[in-house]
Scaffold this active site. Structure first.
Site, PDB file in Angstrom:
ATOM      1  N   ALA A  12       0.732  -1.318  -0.105  1.00 38.47           N
ATOM      2  CA  ALA A  12      -0.052   0.057  -0.070  1.00 38.47           C
ATOM      3  C   ALA A  12       1.004   1.196   0.109  1.00 38.47           C
ATOM      4  O   ALA A  12       2.190   1.272   0.100  1.00 38.47           O
ATOM      5  CB  ALA A  12      -0.883   0.030   1.272  1.00 38.47           C
ATOM      6  N   GLY A  13       0.049   2.410  -0.110  1.00 36.10           N
ATOM      7  CA  GLY A  13       0.821   3.605  -0.092  1.00 36.10           C
ATOM      8  C   GLY A  13       2.322   3.861  -0.523  1.00 36.10           C
ATOM      9  O   GLY A  13       2.275   3.662  -1.836  1.00 36.10           O
ATOM     10  N   TYR A 152       3.521   7.437  18.734  1.00 32.16           N
ATOM     11  CA  TYR A 152       3.724   7.728  17.191  1.00 32.16           C
ATOM     12  C   TYR A 152       5.102   8.339  16.825  1.00 32.16           C
ATOM     13  O   TYR A 152       6.088   8.112  16.161  1.00 32.16           O
ATOM     14  CB  TYR A 152       2.651   7.945  16.607  1.00 32.16           C
ATOM     15  N   LYS A 156       8.817   7.640  15.558  1.00 32.02           N
ATOM     16  CA  LYS A 156       9.323   8.382  14.372  1.00 32.02           C
ATOM     17  C   LYS A 156      10.939   9.217  14.847  1.00 32.02           C
ATOM     18  O   LYS A 156      11.661   9.426  14.138  1.00 32.02           O
ATOM     19  CB  LYS A 156       8.449   9.166  13.653  1.00 32.02           C
ATOM     20  N   GLY A 183       5.123  14.857   5.686  1.00 33.92           N
ATOM     21  CA  GLY A 183       4.139  15.225   6.473  1.00 33.92           C
ATOM     22  C   GLY A 183       2.669  14.690   5.683  1.00 33.92           C
ATOM     23  O   GLY A 183       2.927  13.349   5.593  1.00 33.92           O
ATOM     24  N   GLU A 188      -3.507   4.665   3.146  1.00 35.44           N
ATOM     25  CA  GLU A 188      -4.075   4.003   4.102  1.00 35.44           C
ATOM     26  C   GLU A 188      -3.788   4.433   5.394  1.00 35.44           C
ATOM     27  O   GLU A 188      -4.394   3.771   6.619  1.00 35.44           O
ATOM     28  CB  GLU A 188      -3.846   2.686   4.010  1.00 35.44           C
TER      29      GLU A 188
HETATM   30  P1  NDP Z   1      -0.291   2.480   4.583  1.00 42.04           P
HETATM   31  O1  NDP Z   1      -1.032   2.223   5.608  1.00 42.04           O
HETATM   32  O2  NDP Z   1      -0.842   3.035   3.074  1.00 42.04           O
HETATM   33  O3  NDP Z   1       1.135   1.444   4.057  1.00 42.04           O
HETATM   34  C1  NDP Z   1       1.843   0.905   5.158  1.00 42.04           C
HETATM   35  C2  NDP Z   1       2.521  -0.371   4.742  1.00 42.04           C
HETATM   36  O4  NDP Z   1       3.391  -0.969   5.713  1.00 42.04           O
HETATM   37  C3  NDP Z   1       1.493  -1.424   4.144  1.00 42.04           C
HETATM   38  O5  NDP Z   1       2.365  -1.790   2.856  1.00 42.04           O
HETATM   39  C4  NDP Z   1       1.534  -2.531   5.095  1.00 42.04           C
HETATM   40  O6  NDP Z   1       1.409  -4.025   4.666  1.00 42.04           O
HETATM   41  C5  NDP Z   1       2.806  -2.420   5.892  1.00 42.04           C
HETATM   42  N1  NDP Z   1       3.215  -2.731   7.214  1.00 42.04           N
HETATM   43  C6  NDP Z   1       2.388  -2.113   8.277  1.00 42.04           C
HETATM   44  N2  NDP Z   1       2.941  -3.004   9.342  1.00 42.04           N
HETATM   45  C7  NDP Z   1       3.667  -4.142   8.910  1.00 42.04           C
HETATM   46  C8  NDP Z   1       4.212  -5.306   9.496  1.00 42.04           C
HETATM   47  N3  NDP Z   1       4.195  -5.391  10.752  1.00 42.04           N
HETATM   48  N4  NDP Z   1       5.112  -6.010   8.746  1.00 42.04           N
HETATM   49  C9  NDP Z   1       4.997  -5.802   7.342  1.00 42.04           C
HETATM   50  N5  NDP Z   1       4.515  -4.749   6.767  1.00 42.04           N
HETATM   51  C10 NDP Z   1       3.779  -3.831   7.581  1.00 42.04           C
HETATM   52  O7  NDP Z   1       0.793   3.978   4.911  1.00 42.04           O
HETATM   53  P2  NDP Z   1       1.893   4.727   4.349  1.00 42.04           P
HETATM   54  O8  NDP Z   1       2.253   4.160   2.848  1.00 42.04           O
HETATM   55  O9  NDP Z   1       1.239   6.295   4.465  1.00 42.04           O
HETATM   56  O10 NDP Z   1       3.155   4.655   5.342  1.00 42.04           O
HETATM   57  C11 NDP Z   1       4.259   4.047   5.019  1.00 42.04           C
HETATM   58  C12 NDP Z   1       5.064   4.753   6.118  1.00 42.04           C
HETATM   59  O11 NDP Z   1       5.284   6.132   5.955  1.00 42.04           O
HETATM   60  C13 NDP Z   1       5.162   4.364   7.636  1.00 42.04           C
HETATM   61  O12 NDP Z   1       6.402   4.313   8.308  1.00 42.04           O
HETATM   62  C14 NDP Z   1       4.381   5.732   7.992  1.00 42.04           C
HETATM   63  O13 NDP Z   1       4.664   5.845   9.528  1.00 42.04           O
HETATM   64  C15 NDP Z   1       5.136   6.751   7.316  1.00 42.04           C
HETATM   65  N6  NDP Z   1       4.560   7.830   7.223  1.00 42.04           N
HETATM   66  C16 NDP Z   1       3.358   8.281   6.665  1.00 42.04           C
HETATM   67  C17 NDP Z   1       2.704   9.560   6.364  1.00 42.04           C
HETATM   68  C18 NDP Z   1       1.258   9.838   6.030  1.00 42.04           C
HETATM   69  O14 NDP Z   1       0.786  10.860   6.282  1.00 42.04           O
HETATM   70  N7  NDP Z   1       0.880   8.832   4.935  1.00 42.04           N
HETATM   71  C19 NDP Z   1       3.705  10.662   6.850  1.00 42.04           C
HETATM   72  C20 NDP Z   1       4.777  10.234   7.449  1.00 42.04           C
HETATM   73  C21 NDP Z   1       5.370   9.170   7.486  1.00 42.04           C
HETATM   74  P3  NDP Z   1       0.764  -5.022   5.190  1.00 42.04           P
HETATM   75  O15 NDP Z   1      -0.293  -4.497   6.144  1.00 42.04           O
HETATM   76  O16 NDP Z   1       0.193  -5.723   4.040  1.00 42.04           O
HETATM   77  O17 NDP Z   1       1.625  -5.551   6.155  1.00 42.04           O
HETATM   78  C1  8X3 Z   2       2.362  11.052   9.458  1.00 42.98           C
HETATM   79  C2  8X3 Z   2       2.432  12.524   9.676  1.00 42.98           C
HETATM   80  O1  8X3 Z   2       1.664  14.340  10.964  1.00 42.98           O
HETATM   81  O2  8X3 Z   2       0.072  12.526  10.868  1.00 42.98           O
HETATM   82  O3  8X3 Z   2       3.621  10.562  10.095  1.00 42.98           O
HETATM   83  O4  8X3 Z   2       1.869  12.523  12.110  1.00 42.98           O
HETATM   84  S1  8X3 Z   2       1.617  13.043  10.850  1.00 42.98           S
END
Ligand code: NDP
Ligand code: 8X3
Length: 252
Positions: A12-13, A152, A156, A183, A188
């Protein structure tokens, strides 16, 4: 084999978009995650680009599975050029006195320990080849703490600190270490944070032209394709309508 990128959380993402970006540019891709059907679907999508794809179905929280999976990689797949430590999540948004212990454990085990387990298993392969690039996906939440962000934000902040110390540890092995600190990005992420509550998740991005997963994939690709003597250490990326964790400009 061409150049190889391994991405945790590619179902995802950011992870999925990064897999697409690098495959479109000829990289062989190792995609990982817990949701097998998503890996299968993405695997099919990526093979359209005539690159090799390896699907690894494991949970980054289980060190024994991480070690077994990496040790059992076919030799040609052990030449990992780029590792993207992306798998992660936020679970819940509560004041510390109301915190849900299970949410805390999931975040700490995934965002800190999972990142470390994968790095511990993959980095020796890079050290042996005296080359590599590790990306850690941090967050602006690791730069400043916000109300109810407690655990959280702490995970980070740990990624921020680990990125800096990993860079020092791996310096003599010619391994670049880059943190990407996004940000607000509409993936998801908020759906997971609010335990599947779509309305709450949508509200996070109301009036904001949020980042898209592809924006982060583009930034990773940019950093990864700079000349080998250049290392971007830390990249903070927000939507234009977000200055930091505290200041957003929402359109009505
Ligand atoms: P999504 O929820 O869209 O994707 C998260 C991904 O992480 C999924 O592919 C999920 O796969 C995987 N994942 C979660 N837990 C596990 C696990 N235990 N083992 C293996 N895979 C895992 O989120 P984002 O793409 O937004 O997030 C990706 C990263 O970016 C994260 O570290 C998040 O903290 C960080 N981030 C996100 C922001 C945002 O606003 N979206 C901003 C800043 C940072 P599956 O469930 O299939 O295992
Ligand atoms: C995700 C960004 O601002 O929602 O890491 O924590 S915030």
């Amino acid at each position: 084999m061409g150049k190889i990128i391994m991405i945790t959380g590619a179902t995802a993402g950011f992870g999925r978009a990064t897999a697409m970006k690098f495959a479109q540019n000829g990289y062989d891709v190792i995609i990982t995650g817990r949701r097998k059907e998503r890996l299968n679907e993405l695997g099919k999508e990526l093979s359209k680009y005539k690159v090799k794809v390896l699907q690894l179905n494991f949970d980054v929280r289980k060190n024994s599975d991480v070690v077994k999976t990496i040790n059992n990689l076919p030799d040609e797949w052990k030449k990992i050029d780029i590792l993207v430590n992306n798998a992660g999540l936020a679970a819940g948004l509560e004041h510390v006195n109301d915190g849900i212990i299970d949410d805390w454990d999931r975040m700490i085990d995934t965002n800190i320990k999972g990142l470390l387990y994968v790095t511990r298993a993959v980095s020796p392969l890079m050290v042996a080849r005296n080359t590599g690039h590790i990306f850690n996906i941090g967050s602006i939440a690791g730069k400043s703490a916000y109300e109810k962000g407690n655990v959280y934000c702490a995970t980070k902040s740990a990624v921020d600190s680990l990125t800096r110390s990993m860079r020092i540890d791996l310096l003599k092995h010619n391994i670049r270490v880059t943190q990407i600190a996004p940000g607000m990005a509409e993936t998801e992420f908020s759906l997971v944070r609010f335990h599947g509550d779509e309305e709450k998740a949508r509200a996070v991005y109301k009036g904001i032209d949020a980042l898209k997963a592809e924006d982060i994939a583009d930034a990773i690709y940019y950093c990864a394709t700079l000349p080998p003597h250049v290392c971007i250490n830390d990249l903070v990326i927000t939507p234009t309508q977000q200055a930091d964790v505290f200041y957003n400009y929402r359109k009505a």
